[in-house]
Every structure is written in C-alpha cells, then in structure tokens.
Design an enzyme around this catalytic site. Structure first.
Site, PDB file in Angstrom:
ATOM      1  N   ASP A   1       0.228  -3.079  12.313  1.00  0.00           N
ATOM      2  CA  ASP A   1       0.703  -3.454  10.979  1.00  0.00           C
ATOM      3  C   ASP A   1       1.039  -4.947  10.971  1.00  0.00           C
ATOM      4  O   ASP A   1       2.011  -5.385  11.590  1.00  0.00           O
ATOM      5  CB  ASP A   1       1.943  -2.618  10.623  1.00  0.00           C
ATOM      6  CG  ASP A   1       2.339  -2.817   9.170  1.00  0.00           C
ATOM      7  OD1 ASP A   1       2.558  -3.974   8.760  1.00  0.00           O
ATOM      8  OD2 ASP A   1       2.401  -1.820   8.424  1.00  0.00           O
TER       9      ASP A   1
ATOM     10  N   THR B   1      -1.067   7.511  -0.757  1.00  0.00           N
ATOM     11  CA  THR B   1      -2.367   7.404  -1.441  1.00  0.00           C
ATOM     12  C   THR B   1      -3.199   6.245  -0.912  1.00  0.00           C
ATOM     13  O   THR B   1      -4.405   6.181  -1.178  1.00  0.00           O
ATOM     14  CB  THR B   1      -2.141   7.162  -2.941  1.00  0.00           C
ATOM     15  OG1 THR B   1      -1.486   5.887  -3.088  1.00  0.00           O
ATOM     16  CG2 THR B   1      -1.280   8.252  -3.564  1.00  0.00           C
TER      17      THR B   1
ATOM     18  N   ASP C   1       4.585  -5.989   9.563  1.00  0.00           N
ATOM     19  CA  ASP C   1       5.672  -5.646  10.492  1.00  0.00           C
ATOM     20  C   ASP C   1       5.670  -6.574  11.700  1.00  0.00           C
ATOM     21  O   ASP C   1       6.736  -6.964  12.194  1.00  0.00           O
ATOM     22  CB  ASP C   1       5.537  -4.194  10.951  1.00  0.00           C
ATOM     23  CG  ASP C   1       6.008  -3.219   9.880  1.00  0.00           C
ATOM     24  OD1 ASP C   1       6.735  -3.644   8.954  1.00  0.00           O
ATOM     25  OD2 ASP C   1       5.651  -2.031   9.967  1.00  0.00           O
TER      26      ASP C   1
ATOM     27  N   ARG D   1       0.842  -1.192   0.000  1.00  0.00           N
ATOM     28  CA  ARG D   1       0.000   0.000   0.000  1.00  0.00           C
ATOM     29  C   ARG D   1       0.869   1.231   0.000  1.00  0.00           C
ATOM     30  O   ARG D   1       1.696   1.407   0.882  1.00  0.00           O
ATOM     31  CB  ARG D   1      -0.827   0.001   1.303  1.00  0.00           C
ATOM     32  CG  ARG D   1      -2.260  -0.175   1.076  1.00  0.00           C
ATOM     33  CD  ARG D   1      -3.108  -0.114   2.285  1.00  0.00           C
ATOM     34  NE  ARG D   1      -2.601   0.379   3.544  1.00  0.00           N
ATOM     35  CZ  ARG D   1      -3.395   0.748   4.532  1.00  0.00           C
ATOM     36  NH1 ARG D   1      -4.703   0.700   4.375  1.00  0.00           N
ATOM     37  NH2 ARG D   1      -2.901   1.139   5.680  1.00  0.00           N
TER      38      ARG D   1
HETATM   39  C1  PRP Z   1      -1.262  -4.622   4.452  1.00  0.00           C
HETATM   40  C2  PRP Z   1      -2.115  -5.867   4.570  1.00  0.00           C
HETATM   41  C3  PRP Z   1      -2.918  -5.827   3.297  1.00  0.00           C
HETATM   42  C4  PRP Z   1      -3.121  -4.358   3.087  1.00  0.00           C
HETATM   43  C5  PRP Z   1      -4.504  -4.020   3.504  1.00  0.00           C
HETATM   44  O1  PRP Z   1      -0.193  -4.822   3.624  1.00  0.00           O
HETATM   45  O2  PRP Z   1      -1.361  -7.035   4.710  1.00  0.00           O
HETATM   46  O3  PRP Z   1      -2.255  -6.401   2.189  1.00  0.00           O
HETATM   47  O4  PRP Z   1      -2.191  -3.673   3.931  1.00  0.00           O
HETATM   48  O5  PRP Z   1      -4.782  -2.707   3.229  1.00  0.00           O
HETATM   49  P1  PRP Z   1      -5.854  -2.257   2.157  1.00  0.00           P
HETATM   50  O6  PRP Z   1      -7.075  -3.094   2.402  1.00  0.00           O
HETATM   51  O7  PRP Z   1      -6.063  -0.808   2.504  1.00  0.00           O
HETATM   52  O8  PRP Z   1      -5.279  -2.449   0.792  1.00  0.00           O
HETATM   53  P2  PRP Z   1       0.939  -3.707   3.418  1.00  0.00           P
HETATM   54  O9  PRP Z   1       0.597  -2.830   2.270  1.00  0.00           O
HETATM   55  O10 PRP Z   1       1.212  -3.027   4.728  1.00  0.00           O
HETATM   56  O11 PRP Z   1       2.162  -4.543   2.931  1.00  0.00           O
HETATM   57  P3  PRP Z   1       2.987  -5.695   3.710  1.00  0.00           P
HETATM   58  O12 PRP Z   1       2.066  -6.881   3.839  1.00  0.00           O
HETATM   59  O13 PRP Z   1       4.117  -5.929   2.783  1.00  0.00           O
HETATM   60  O14 PRP Z   1       3.423  -5.169   5.047  1.00  0.00           O
HETATM   61  N1  URA Z   2      -2.548  -3.037   6.992  1.00  0.00           N
HETATM   62  C1  URA Z   2      -2.218  -3.484   8.209  1.00  0.00           C
HETATM   63  O1  URA Z   2      -1.272  -4.262   8.362  1.00  0.00           O
HETATM   64  N2  URA Z   2      -2.929  -3.076   9.265  1.00  0.00           N
HETATM   65  C2  URA Z   2      -3.983  -2.244   9.143  1.00  0.00           C
HETATM   66  O2  URA Z   2      -4.623  -1.915  10.168  1.00  0.00           O
HETATM   67  C3  URA Z   2      -4.314  -1.777   7.866  1.00  0.00           C
HETATM   68  C4  URA Z   2      -3.583  -2.188   6.800  1.00  0.00           C
END
Ligand code: PRP
Ligand code: URA
Length: 209
Positions: free
Chosen positions: A200, A108, A203, A104
């Site tokens: 997160d 944005t 993380d 994400r």
């Molecule tokens: C997180 C989560 C989803 C996304 C959800 O991933 O694991 O994939 O955010 O958010 P959305 O519904 O608003 O799209 P992130 O983008 O943090 O990436 P990561 O899994 O690599 O940490």
């Molecule tokens: N992605 C995450 O990992 N946590 C949230 O709360 C939203 C998006």
C-alpha cells in the site's frame, strides 16, 4: 489509443527495486518515491516545446533554446500521489499543483472523491496526474474525467507501478491520455493489490500501517 511508456532507465529500475523491498522503511521509501518521480518527470517531459533564445555569456551570444512558456499543472491523487509532488516540483519549479482527493472503497474498489482543488486557470494548462499505483485504474480514470470536466485538454498519467488491468481501463476510458510507468507488473490479487507491486503506497509513504 493511449501510448504506454515504461521507463527502463537503470537509475529508475535500481531505485524501484529498493522501493519494492518490504524492509525499506518510511524515510527511505519517501525519498525514493520523490527521486523516482524526478527521474520520470525528466523522461515524460521530453516532448515539451522549445523556442530559440539568445543568451549573452561573458564571452559572446549563445544561441540557446528554452521551454516555450507552456502552462503545466501537476495533479497528485491524494494521498499517495503527494509523495511524487516534490520530485516534480524540483524539476519544474514554477509548475502549479492541483489536488484530487480519492480513496478506494475497500469493498467495491470504486474510487470515492473527497477533494478537488485546481489552479484557477486549469483549463489553459496541460496536466500530469501523479499517483504511485495504477491498480484497477478506477482512481486514474476518475481523476482524468474530473480534469476533462474542468476543461483540461491534454493529460498525461504518471505512475510508478501499473497493473495490466489498470492500463487497459485507462486506455478504454481515456484513449487520449498517455501513460508513463517505471514498471508494468503482472496482475491484481483478489484485494485489488498489484502483484508483485510494493504493497500500500499511501501507508508506506505516510507510515499509517
Ligand atoms: C491507492 C493508490 C491509487 C489507488 C489505485 O490509493 O495511491 O490512488 O489506490 O487503485 P485503483 O487503480 O484501483 O483505483 P488509496 O485508495 O489506497 O488511497 P491513499 O492514497 O489515500 O492511501
Ligand atoms: N493501491 C496501492 O497502494 N497498492 C496497490 O497495490 C493497489 C492499490
């Protein structure tokens, strides 16, 4: 309109309570994500078709049922979805796994694609997308769209925690995709994080913060 299933099984709810706790460390967090995925997989595969089969026990023939060779794929959204793969594969040892890399954009909140690798016969498989978090829904909507472009006809979306905003977005974009959650939370905050959520997920699984 897609159905939304929120699993209220006590084992899932108990593990989710520990998962949400800010004091839960990386090792325990990883184990819980995997265990919750396993329990959710059990619930979300209730509609798999069965066929009759006769099995010879040491005593006699037993009239049994086994899963009727339906082809499935589990599709984690990287990174955090990887944490759910073990649990799914434990329940379905011969399932194939495809990967969608999305992150994400922090400004944005739009999903950015960086990887897409599916089993070669993905168009003949039903897919279960896994990702712990369904926040704005951007990532899930994009992942389901890529799978449809690849020819997948039946898709389920399994997330541990969903926000109402994300559920609505998936329902609008993909009314044919059923959604499976362990919890439907309250709302998103100004940074797009689920409230109360668990922080997160990526993380916390990979210890990157
Ligand atoms: C997180 C989560 C989803 C996304 C959800 O991933 O694991 O994939 O955010 O958010 P959305 O519904 O608003 O799209 P992130 O983008 O943090 O990436 P990561 O899994 O690599 O940490
Ligand atoms: N992605 C995450 O990992 N946590 C949230 O709360 C939203 C998006």
């Amino acid at each position: 309109m897609s159905n939304v299933h929120v699993f209220d099984h006590p084992l899932i709810q108990h593990k989710l309570a520990v998962l949400r706790d800010r004091n839960t460390g990386t090792k325990m967090f990883r184990e819980l994500v995997s265990e919750i995925a396993m329990l959710m997989c059990y619930e979300a595969t209730r509609d798999l078709p069965l066929e009759e089969v006769d099995v010879e026990t040491p005593v006699a023939v037993a009239h049994c049922r086994h899963i009727s060779g339906k082809k499935l794929a589990v599709v984690p959204i990287l990174r955090a979805g990887l944490g759910m793969v073990d649990g799914m594969v434990t329940m379905m040892p011969s399932v194939k796994v495809g990967h969608v890399g999305l992150y994400r954009d922090p400004e944005t909140l739009e999903p950015v694609k960086y990887y897409f690798k599916m089993p070669p016969d993905i168009a003949e498989r039903d897919a279960i997308i896994v990702d712990p978090m369904l926040a704005t829904g951007g990532s899930a909507v994009a992942a389901a769209g890529f799978l449809k472009e690849a020819g997948v006809k039946h898709i389920k979306l399994m997330c541990i925690i969903g926000a109402p905003e994300g559920v609505e977005k998936v329902q609008e974009a993909h009314p044919d995709v059923d959604i499976y959650l362990a919890a439907l939370d309250d709302h998103l905050n100004e940074h797009g994080y689920i409230v109360p959520g668990l922080g997160d997920a990526g993380d916390r699984i990979f210890g990157t913060k």
